[in-house]
Design a protein around this motif. Structure first.
Motif, PDB file in Angstrom:
ATOM      1  N   ALA A 123       0.846  -1.196   0.000  1.00 45.09           N
ATOM      2  CA  ALA A 123       0.000   0.000   0.000  1.00 45.09           C
ATOM      3  C   ALA A 123       0.880   1.244   0.000  1.00 45.09           C
ATOM      4  N   ARG A 126      -3.243   6.448   0.761  1.00 48.99           N
ATOM      5  CA  ARG A 126      -4.551   6.303   1.412  1.00 48.99           C
ATOM      6  C   ARG A 126      -5.077   7.688   1.757  1.00 48.99           C
ATOM      7  N   ASN A 127      -6.227   8.031   1.222  1.00 50.32           N
ATOM      8  CA  ASN A 127      -6.831   9.338   1.458  1.00 50.32           C
ATOM      9  C   ASN A 127      -7.499   9.364   2.830  1.00 50.32           C
ATOM     10  N   GLN A 130     -11.161   9.152   2.775  1.00 52.91           N
ATOM     11  CA  GLN A 130     -11.725   7.876   2.304  1.00 52.91           C
ATOM     12  C   GLN A 130     -10.955   6.706   2.911  1.00 52.91           C
ATOM     13  N   TRP A 131     -10.629   6.856   4.181  1.00 55.48           N
ATOM     14  CA  TRP A 131      -9.766   5.867   4.854  1.00 55.48           C
ATOM     15  C   TRP A 131     -10.381   4.474   4.843  1.00 55.48           C
ATOM     16  N   ASN A 132     -11.697   4.377   4.988  1.00 58.81           N
ATOM     17  CA  ASN A 132     -12.365   3.070   5.025  1.00 58.81           C
ATOM     18  C   ASN A 132     -12.871   2.629   3.669  1.00 58.81           C
ATOM     19  N   ILE A 135      -7.585   2.104  -0.964  1.00 58.58           N
ATOM     20  CA  ILE A 135      -6.145   2.277  -0.815  1.00 58.58           C
ATOM     21  C   ILE A 135      -5.516   2.161  -2.203  1.00 58.58           C
ATOM     22  N   THR A 170      -5.994   0.870  -7.662  1.00 61.42           N
ATOM     23  CA  THR A 170      -6.835   1.290  -6.549  1.00 61.42           C
ATOM     24  C   THR A 170      -7.620   0.094  -6.041  1.00 61.42           C
TER      25      THR A 170
END
Length: 293
Positions: A123, A126-127, A130-132, A135, A170
């Protein structure tokens, strides 16, 4: 004569007041070094504190070390038990793999729904907003990555490839709130129980497996894996374990709350899974455009 003594007392009182004021002013002014009485008091109190604190700290550390030693002994005992069980399981797995290979050779079967080729990736993005959801990994088309491939960590499934670039891809996580993000799942038990991973309870941090038949015997602790029947993911990928089960309002289906095997919050190294079995067309599976199982 009395007047003389009275004046003398007044003079002494005035001199005492002057000396007192001078001492107060002297004590209040800024000094680089404390006076010798202050230094004596500080040194004495510091020595006494050191004399008391060192033995006390030694005793506290001793009891703490004894507790740590006891905890280490208990953990070591548990780990030895697990190692013994792992050795036994490894032997059983090797035997089953050997028997399975022999049976497949006899039957002429070369591929199954559980056959896959893993591709390691890392990875790299990771935003926070939009963590959940998604990635970004460091593998792309040049590495053979394709859309909808399963992605997992060493402890369980985390999602699927949503989009592919030349050198990166993504990944859409299972915790993403996407109604099209569904996976055909199999709950291991005495009888087969199938359902679909649909949704994520952010408060409980658990996946939802819906559309389980009302008469299926689903219990806490049962393992949930991919069924391989969705046409995209191979069979046998660990999803998690059952935490609780509830029946829907009409009593026709059940919903199981699943504790994920993978930690969605902390994802670093992953495996992209390439299914070896032939993948059926989405139209043949009755799926809508952009949807997969």
């Amino acid at each position: 004569m009395p007047q003389f003594f009275l004046n003398k007392r007044l003079i002494v009182l005035l001199i005492s007041i002057i000396i007192l004021v001078a001492l107060i002013g002297f004590s209040l002014r800024e000094r680089s070094q404390p006076s010798w009485p202050e230094q004596f008091v500080k040194d004495t109190s510091g020595w006494v504190q050191s004399l008391v604190s060192k033995p006390t700290q030694y005793v506290v550390d001793l009891f703490g070390n004894l507790q740590d030693l006891q905890n280490t002994y208990q953990e070591n005992k548990q780990l030895k038990t697990r190692v013994d069980k792992l050795a036994s399981l490894e032997a059983q797995v090797q035997k089953l793999e050997k028997d399975n290979k022999q049976l497949r050779d006899v039957l002429g079967e070369k591929k199954t729904l559980s056959d896959f080729k893993p591709l390691p990736a890392t990875a790299i993005g990771r935003n926070p907003d939009q963590w959940n959801d998604i990635i970004v990994i460091d593998k792309g088309k040049i590495n053979g990555i394709e859309q909808n491939m399963a992605v997992m960590t060493a402890t369980g499934l985390v999602g699927k490839i949503k989009s592919v670039n030349q050198f990166s891809s993504t990944v859409q996580l299972l915790s993403a709130l996407d109604p099209k993000n569904r996976i055909s799942a199999y709950i291991q038990g005495e009888a087969n129980a199938y359902g679909l991973v649909e949704g994520y309870d952010a408060e409980k941090k658990q996946l939802l497996v819906k559309r389980i038949p009302y008469d299926a015997k689903v219990k806490k602790g049962q393992t949930v894996i991919t069924s391989g029947l969705g046409g995209v993911f191979p069979a046998g990928l660990l999803i998690g374990t059952v935490e609780s089960v509830k029946t829907d309002q009409y009593g026709l289906n059940q919903t199981a709350y699943i504790k994920p095997g993978a930690n969605f919050y902390d994802i670093e190294d992953v495996l992209v899974i390439k299914r070896n079995a032939t993948q059926p067309a989405a139209s043949d599976m009755g799926a809508q455009k952009g949807e997969n199982l």
